[in-house]
Write an enzyme that holds these catalytic residues in place. Structure first.
Site, PDB file in Angstrom:
ATOM      1  N   TYR A 143      58.444 -44.729 -27.236  1.00 40.12           N
ATOM      2  CA  TYR A 143      56.798 -44.922 -26.888  1.00 40.12           C
ATOM      3  C   TYR A 143      56.899 -45.469 -25.571  1.00 40.12           C
ATOM      4  O   TYR A 143      57.431 -46.453 -25.301  1.00 40.12           O
ATOM      5  CB  TYR A 143      56.355 -45.904 -27.857  1.00 40.12           C
ATOM      6  CG  TYR A 143      55.927 -45.442 -29.257  1.00 40.12           C
ATOM      7  CD1 TYR A 143      56.162 -44.036 -29.447  1.00 40.12           C
ATOM      8  CD2 TYR A 143      55.875 -46.190 -30.220  1.00 40.12           C
ATOM      9  CE1 TYR A 143      56.069 -43.459 -30.905  1.00 40.12           C
ATOM     10  CE2 TYR A 143      55.777 -45.783 -31.688  1.00 40.12           C
ATOM     11  CZ  TYR A 143      55.825 -44.403 -32.026  1.00 40.12           C
ATOM     12  OH  TYR A 143      55.487 -44.098 -33.325  1.00 40.12           O
TER      13      TYR A 143
ATOM     14  N   PRO B 231      46.433 -43.501 -39.430  1.00 37.50           N
ATOM     15  CA  PRO B 231      45.698 -43.568 -40.518  1.00 37.50           C
ATOM     16  C   PRO B 231      44.359 -43.552 -40.221  1.00 37.50           C
ATOM     17  O   PRO B 231      43.498 -43.398 -40.947  1.00 37.50           O
ATOM     18  CB  PRO B 231      45.944 -45.168 -41.088  1.00 37.50           C
ATOM     19  CG  PRO B 231      46.465 -45.600 -39.709  1.00 37.50           C
ATOM     20  CD  PRO B 231      47.295 -44.792 -38.839  1.00 37.50           C
TER      21      PRO B 231
ATOM     22  N   GLY C 226      41.541 -41.735 -34.114  1.00 41.30           N
ATOM     23  CA  GLY C 226      40.464 -41.867 -33.561  1.00 41.30           C
ATOM     24  C   GLY C 226      39.444 -40.923 -34.008  1.00 41.30           C
ATOM     25  O   GLY C 226      38.368 -41.175 -33.988  1.00 41.30           O
TER      26      GLY C 226
ATOM     27  N   LEU D 240      38.218 -40.380 -36.972  1.00 44.61           N
ATOM     28  CA  LEU D 240      37.307 -40.869 -37.761  1.00 44.61           C
ATOM     29  C   LEU D 240      36.262 -41.767 -37.330  1.00 44.61           C
ATOM     30  O   LEU D 240      35.304 -42.230 -37.897  1.00 44.61           O
ATOM     31  CB  LEU D 240      37.957 -41.651 -38.932  1.00 44.61           C
ATOM     32  CG  LEU D 240      38.924 -41.049 -39.959  1.00 44.61           C
ATOM     33  CD1 LEU D 240      39.670 -41.634 -40.597  1.00 44.61           C
ATOM     34  CD2 LEU D 240      38.085 -39.944 -40.535  1.00 44.61           C
TER      35      LEU D 240
ATOM     36  N   GLY E  69      34.560 -41.436 -34.001  1.00 44.97           N
ATOM     37  CA  GLY E  69      33.659 -41.179 -32.679  1.00 44.97           C
ATOM     38  C   GLY E  69      33.911 -39.788 -32.299  1.00 44.97           C
ATOM     39  O   GLY E  69      34.511 -38.941 -32.787  1.00 44.97           O
TER      40      GLY E  69
HETATM   41  N1  LIG Z   1      56.546 -41.749 -36.781  1.00 42.92           N
HETATM   42  C1  LIG Z   1      55.544 -40.893 -36.099  1.00 42.92           C
HETATM   43  O1  LIG Z   1      56.383 -39.750 -35.683  1.00 42.92           O
HETATM   44  C2  LIG Z   1      54.639 -41.303 -35.364  1.00 42.92           C
HETATM   45  C3  LIG Z   1      53.804 -40.513 -34.897  1.00 42.92           C
HETATM   46  C4  LIG Z   1      52.179 -40.914 -34.507  1.00 42.92           C
HETATM   47  C5  LIG Z   1      52.080 -42.303 -34.643  1.00 42.92           C
HETATM   48  N2  LIG Z   1      53.079 -43.261 -35.079  1.00 42.92           N
HETATM   49  C6  LIG Z   1      52.665 -44.739 -35.431  1.00 42.92           C
HETATM   50  O2  LIG Z   1      51.410 -44.729 -36.017  1.00 42.92           O
HETATM   51  C7  LIG Z   1      50.679 -45.635 -35.185  1.00 42.92           C
HETATM   52  C8  LIG Z   1      49.228 -45.092 -35.396  1.00 42.92           C
HETATM   53  O3  LIG Z   1      48.797 -43.991 -35.067  1.00 42.92           O
HETATM   54  P1  LIG Z   1      47.978 -43.587 -33.999  1.00 42.92           P
HETATM   55  O4  LIG Z   1      47.934 -44.807 -32.888  1.00 42.92           O
HETATM   56  O5  LIG Z   1      48.505 -42.307 -33.467  1.00 42.92           O
HETATM   57  O6  LIG Z   1      46.467 -43.227 -34.499  1.00 42.92           O
HETATM   58  P2  LIG Z   1      45.649 -44.098 -35.294  1.00 42.92           P
HETATM   59  O7  LIG Z   1      46.152 -45.466 -35.823  1.00 42.92           O
HETATM   60  O8  LIG Z   1      44.776 -43.071 -36.219  1.00 42.92           O
HETATM   61  O9  LIG Z   1      44.364 -44.186 -34.223  1.00 42.92           O
HETATM   62  C9  LIG Z   1      44.526 -45.374 -33.091  1.00 42.92           C
HETATM   63  C10 LIG Z   1      43.300 -45.056 -32.081  1.00 42.92           C
HETATM   64  O10 LIG Z   1      42.107 -45.418 -33.021  1.00 42.92           O
HETATM   65  C11 LIG Z   1      41.815 -46.612 -32.037  1.00 42.92           C
HETATM   66  N3  LIG Z   1      41.448 -47.690 -33.003  1.00 42.92           N
HETATM   67  C12 LIG Z   1      41.885 -48.446 -33.811  1.00 42.92           C
HETATM   68  N4  LIG Z   1      41.361 -49.250 -34.719  1.00 42.92           N
HETATM   69  C13 LIG Z   1      40.029 -49.117 -34.314  1.00 42.92           C
HETATM   70  C14 LIG Z   1      38.628 -49.445 -34.929  1.00 42.92           C
HETATM   71  N5  LIG Z   1      38.638 -50.352 -35.861  1.00 42.92           N
HETATM   72  N6  LIG Z   1      37.600 -48.631 -34.463  1.00 42.92           N
HETATM   73  C15 LIG Z   1      37.671 -47.850 -33.562  1.00 42.92           C
HETATM   74  N7  LIG Z   1      38.898 -47.445 -33.040  1.00 42.92           N
HETATM   75  C16 LIG Z   1      39.913 -47.683 -33.300  1.00 42.92           C
HETATM   76  C17 LIG Z   1      42.760 -47.032 -31.247  1.00 42.92           C
HETATM   77  O11 LIG Z   1      42.027 -47.771 -30.045  1.00 42.92           O
HETATM   78  P3  LIG Z   1      42.637 -48.874 -29.064  1.00 42.92           P
HETATM   79  O12 LIG Z   1      44.114 -48.505 -28.662  1.00 42.92           O
HETATM   80  O13 LIG Z   1      41.913 -49.029 -28.081  1.00 42.92           O
HETATM   81  O14 LIG Z   1      42.727 -50.195 -29.834  1.00 42.92           O
HETATM   82  C18 LIG Z   1      43.327 -45.852 -31.002  1.00 42.92           C
HETATM   83  O15 LIG Z   1      42.998 -44.867 -30.052  1.00 42.92           O
HETATM   84  C19 LIG Z   1      51.235 -45.599 -33.796  1.00 42.92           C
HETATM   85  O16 LIG Z   1      50.512 -46.626 -32.971  1.00 42.92           O
HETATM   86  C20 LIG Z   1      52.629 -45.536 -34.153  1.00 42.92           C
HETATM   87  O17 LIG Z   1      53.199 -46.687 -34.116  1.00 42.92           O
HETATM   88  C21 LIG Z   1      54.162 -42.839 -35.624  1.00 42.92           C
END
Ligand SMILES: NC(=O)c1ccc[n+]([C@@H]2O[C@H](COP(=O)([O-])OP(=O)(O)OC[C@H]3O[C@@H](n4cnc5c(N)ncnc54)[C@H](OP(=O)(O)O)[C@@H]3O)[C@@H](O)[C@H]2O)c1
Length: 292
Positions: free
Chosen positions: A59, A205, A209, A211, A213
């Site tokens: 990351y 989860p 993003g 879900l 906007g």
């Molecule tokens: N193992 C793997 O291969 C793998 C792959 C992908 C991700 N991951 C892990 O999973 C974590 C989560 O996945 P992700 O970050 O890709 O997707 P996500 O959790 O589904 O979405 C994150 C996005 O949603 C926004 N967000 C968070 N809370 C919110 C809320 N209450 N209202 C509106 N927007 C919100 C965040 O904005 P802000 O940043 O502006 O707060 C960010 O842009 C990653 O950080 C990583 O640690 C693992």
């Protein structure tokens, strides 16, 4: 409506418990993301009882690990930290594994990591060999619990068996799981996690993003409308409903929404203290069925 909080969840049989929600940090260290905001995100999470943080060596080229480590040290409260080893094609021998783990620990400023994952199973090296190395790291005290990520059922079983030969449990499989990506229900991973007593750590989860906007049409709009309707009736937010739906799949699911803003972390943590009822779950199941 029922009211029931989601308490801590086990990382399999590792003996480690974590908050049912964690925080993903894959955008920490990205352009325009300031360290004070990340420190505030960490602080807001801990204030709300969320103390499980997820990072990986890949990351932001290690900046996520470094920033997470620094924010945790400055805050000082107890945390459970997970990171991941990337089995790149050029990584073949045990010394490369050890060097990568040592570099992670150095960046995070710690002697050991609570949960260390094999980031993905696509490698020239057999999963059993990586698990032997993981078990060695547990033996040396650098790793407390071992996980895999992006593994299917057969890869999970192989990892579990290989670790088992060293007396080390497989603590978690981190896979993508959300209302817009329900593959773990279809491909058997969720069922296998239940059967093998392995935590399913749900990444992306919030659908990355999707879900929250942006424009959407057809099926996605139906899901967004359902989330908004339930959220409105309950006085919560659509993101909280989406996270609560995941937690309602019950143990072994732990969700790690990504956040770089304290307001998002606080909002997400607000998904822990209540539970969707059966009718609401049925509405969401129906609205998401076409999507995933
Ligand atoms: N193992 C793997 O291969 C793998 C792959 C992908 C991700 N991951 C892990 O999973 C974590 C989560 O996945 P992700 O970050 O890709 O997707 P996500 O959790 O589904 O979405 C994150 C996005 O949603 C926004 N967000 C968070 N809370 C919110 C809320 N209450 N209202 C509106 N927007 C919100 C965040 O904005 P802000 O940043 O502006 O707060 C960010 O842009 C990653 O950080 C990583 O640690 C693992």
């Amino acid at each position: 409506m029922t009211t029931e909080a989601f308490g801590p969840r086990r990382l399999g049989t590792s003996g480690i418990e974590v908050s049912a929600l964690g925080v993903g940090t894959n955008r920490w260290g990205g352009r325009g993301v300031a360290e004070p905001d990340l420190a505030a995100t960490l602080g807001a999470s801990l204030d709300a009882g969320v103390s499980f943080f997820d990072t990986a060596e890949v990351y932001m080229a290690g900046r996520s690990e470094r920033l997470l480590g620094r924010c945790c040290r400055k805050d000082g409260r107890p945390v459970i930290l997970a990171s991941k080893f990337a089995p790149y094609p050029t990584r073949l021998v045990g010394a490369q594994f050890t060097r990568a783990l040592d570099a992670t620990l150095r960046r995070m400023g710690r002697d050991s990591i609570d949960l260390y994952y094999l980031h993905f199973p696509y490698s020239l090296v057999r999963i059993e060999t990586w698990m032997d190395r993981m078990a060695g790291a547990v033996g040396s005290g650098k790793v407390r619990a071992v996980g895999v990520s992006n593994c299917n059922v057969s890869q999970m079983r192989r990892a579990k068996d290989a670790l088992g030969r060293h007396g080390v449990p497989l603590a978690a499989n981190q896979v993508q799981y959300s209302l817009v990506h329900r593959k773990p229900e279809r491909d058997g991973v969720l069922a296998a996690c239940r059967e093998l007593d392995v935590a399913l750590v749900a990444y992306r989860p919030l659908g990355g993003g999707l879900l929250q906007g942006g424009s959407s049409s057809g099926d996605k709009r139906a899901l967004r409308d359902a989330l908004a309707l339930i959220a409105g009736k309950r006085g919560v937010t659509p993101s909280q409903v989406a996270l609560n739906w995941l937690l309602c799949q019950d143990a072994p699911v732990i969700a790690i929404p990504g956040a770089t803003k304290a307001a998002h972390a606080t909002e997400n943590a607000g998904a822990i203290a209540w539970r969707l009822d059966r009718e609401e779950l049925a509405v969401l199941d129906k609205a998401s069925a076409q999507l995933s």
